[in-house]
Scaffold this active site. Structure first.
Site, PDB file in Angstrom:
ATOM      1  N   ARG A   1      57.416  28.925  -3.945  1.00  0.00           N
ATOM      2  CA  ARG A   1      57.631  28.732  -5.193  1.00  0.00           C
ATOM      3  C   ARG A   1      59.229  28.597  -5.437  1.00  0.00           C
ATOM      4  O   ARG A   1      59.919  28.998  -6.300  1.00  0.00           O
ATOM      5  CB  ARG A   1      57.186  29.993  -5.983  1.00  0.00           C
ATOM      6  CG  ARG A   1      55.724  30.391  -5.866  1.00  0.00           C
ATOM      7  CD  ARG A   1      55.017  29.168  -6.652  1.00  0.00           C
ATOM      8  NE  ARG A   1      53.519  29.291  -6.551  1.00  0.00           N
ATOM      9  CZ  ARG A   1      52.788  28.833  -5.524  1.00  0.00           C
ATOM     10  NH1 ARG A   1      53.228  28.038  -4.514  1.00  0.00           N
ATOM     11  NH2 ARG A   1      51.518  29.059  -5.353  1.00  0.00           N
TER      12      ARG A   1
ATOM     13  N   SER B   1      48.653  32.579 -12.028  1.00  0.00           N
ATOM     14  CA  SER B   1      49.067  33.516 -11.426  1.00  0.00           C
ATOM     15  C   SER B   1      50.367  34.313 -12.008  1.00  0.00           C
ATOM     16  O   SER B   1      51.617  33.520 -12.130  1.00  0.00           O
ATOM     17  CB  SER B   1      49.435  33.208  -9.875  1.00  0.00           C
ATOM     18  OG  SER B   1      48.127  32.885  -9.176  1.00  0.00           O
TER      19      SER B   1
ATOM     20  N   GLU C   1      58.331  31.388 -15.663  1.00  0.00           N
ATOM     21  CA  GLU C   1      59.560  31.198 -16.006  1.00  0.00           C
ATOM     22  C   GLU C   1      59.725  31.501 -17.372  1.00  0.00           C
ATOM     23  O   GLU C   1      59.046  31.291 -18.303  1.00  0.00           O
ATOM     24  CB  GLU C   1      60.281  29.913 -15.867  1.00  0.00           C
ATOM     25  CG  GLU C   1      61.813  29.807 -16.016  1.00  0.00           C
ATOM     26  CD  GLU C   1      62.256  28.375 -15.755  1.00  0.00           C
ATOM     27  OE1 GLU C   1      63.418  28.271 -15.826  1.00  0.00           O
ATOM     28  OE2 GLU C   1      61.643  27.417 -15.431  1.00  0.00           O
TER      29      GLU C   1
END
Length: 304
Positions: free
Chosen positions: A178, A229, A301
């Site tokens: 990620r 997720s 984010e």
């Protein structure tokens, strides 16, 4: 914020610009207040001109993809949001002989997978069903079912902080779990990507894509808005397992809920606010850390 200069540039370029556009319409969570302006670009030239104008006038801005890993505050974003759109955004070329697949940052991962299938190229199947764009996928090194962008990326074209066109090979994109170099350079904007795939059998590729999509539908709460997720995988464990172990499925704050179907998803059951989601995530993190010792980190984010 004075947006007259931006509107003039967009009018000259033929870009669509919407003032006070609700970001709930541009995120998979269906959450978020209005941004000062939302600009849709279709070409490199349009993007460069818009970014140059925004930087010249010191206007805060963010370039987004499909909004599938984005959480926007309830009071919105004081700045300009830029996104790729139009038919050009979905153009994908795949060379069955060389295995090279090229596409724009705005192309959806689903369409990229379909183009690879049509060319009988294998390697992208893991991304089928990930509800994001190529640019967003590279930005966070998206992955699922044992595959991730780092395994197939060849190179990336981007605009640097001076709006100059640059190309970076995959080996220098610093792809990790990620993470990518683009997270460390927020002024860089991904334009295009090339992926290196392998020749395969179309029927086998289709079967794999169908299998993975079937697994998603069976295990994930796709019927509710979410950002996928919600927490990153902690070293040594899995977020969903820890949350389930703590008995947190169904935990609710306002319209936000830990999915009863998959503990790794925080969903919008209807009318959820950003405040609801963040408060629920805070409670989940505190309980999981207290009961297991693992510290969970948010994956979406926050636009700010």
């Amino acid at each position: 914020m004075n947006l007259e200069s931006l509107k003039a540039v967009c009018h000259e370029l033929g870009c669509a610009v919407l003032e006070q556009e609700p970001m709930s319409a541009h995120t998979s969570f269906h959450i978020g207040g209005a941004c000062d302006a939302f600009v849709t670009v279709e070409t490199d030239e349009q993007l460069r001109a818009v970014l140059q104008n925004l930087r010249q006038d010191a206007v805060p801005f963010r370039v987004i993809g499909r909004g599938s890993n984005l959480l926007v505050p309830d009071d919105g974003y004081r700045g300009v949001v830029v996104a790729f759109g139009g038919d050009a955004a979905e153009q994908v070329t795949a060379d069955a002989e060389t295995g090279l697949l090229c596409c724009g940052a705005g192309a959806t991962l689903k369409n990229v997978c379909r183009a690879a299938l049509q060319a009988s190229l294998t390697g992208m199947e893991f991304a089928y069903g990930i509800p994001g764009s190529v640019g967003g996928g590279i930005f966070m090194n998206a992955g699922a079912y044992g595959g991730e962008i780092s395994q197939v990326l060849e190179s990336v074209d981007y605009l640097d902080e001076n709006c100059e066109l640059k190309t970076i090979p995959a080996a220098e994109v610093q792809l990790a779990y990620r993470h990518s170099i683009f997270m460390d350079h927020p002024d860089w904007v991904i334009l295009r990507a090339a992926f290196r795939l392998k020749k395969g059998d179309a029927s086998e590729i289709q079967a794999t894509m169908d299998d993975l999509l079937g697994r998603r539908k069976a295990k994930q709460p796709l019927e509710f808005p979410s950002a996928g997720s919600t927490f990153k995988r902690p070293v040594g464990s899995y977020a969903s397992m820890l949350i389930d172990q703590c008995g947190l499925k169904g935990l609710t704050v306002g319209g936000a809920q830990v999915s009863e179907k998959h503990a790794g998803f925080v969903i919008n059951r209807g009318g959820a606010t950003c405040k609801d989601v963040l408060e629920l995530c805070k409670q989940v993190r505190e309980i999981v850390e207290r009961e297991t010792g693992f510290v969970l980190e948010l994956e979406p984010e926050i636009l700010q």
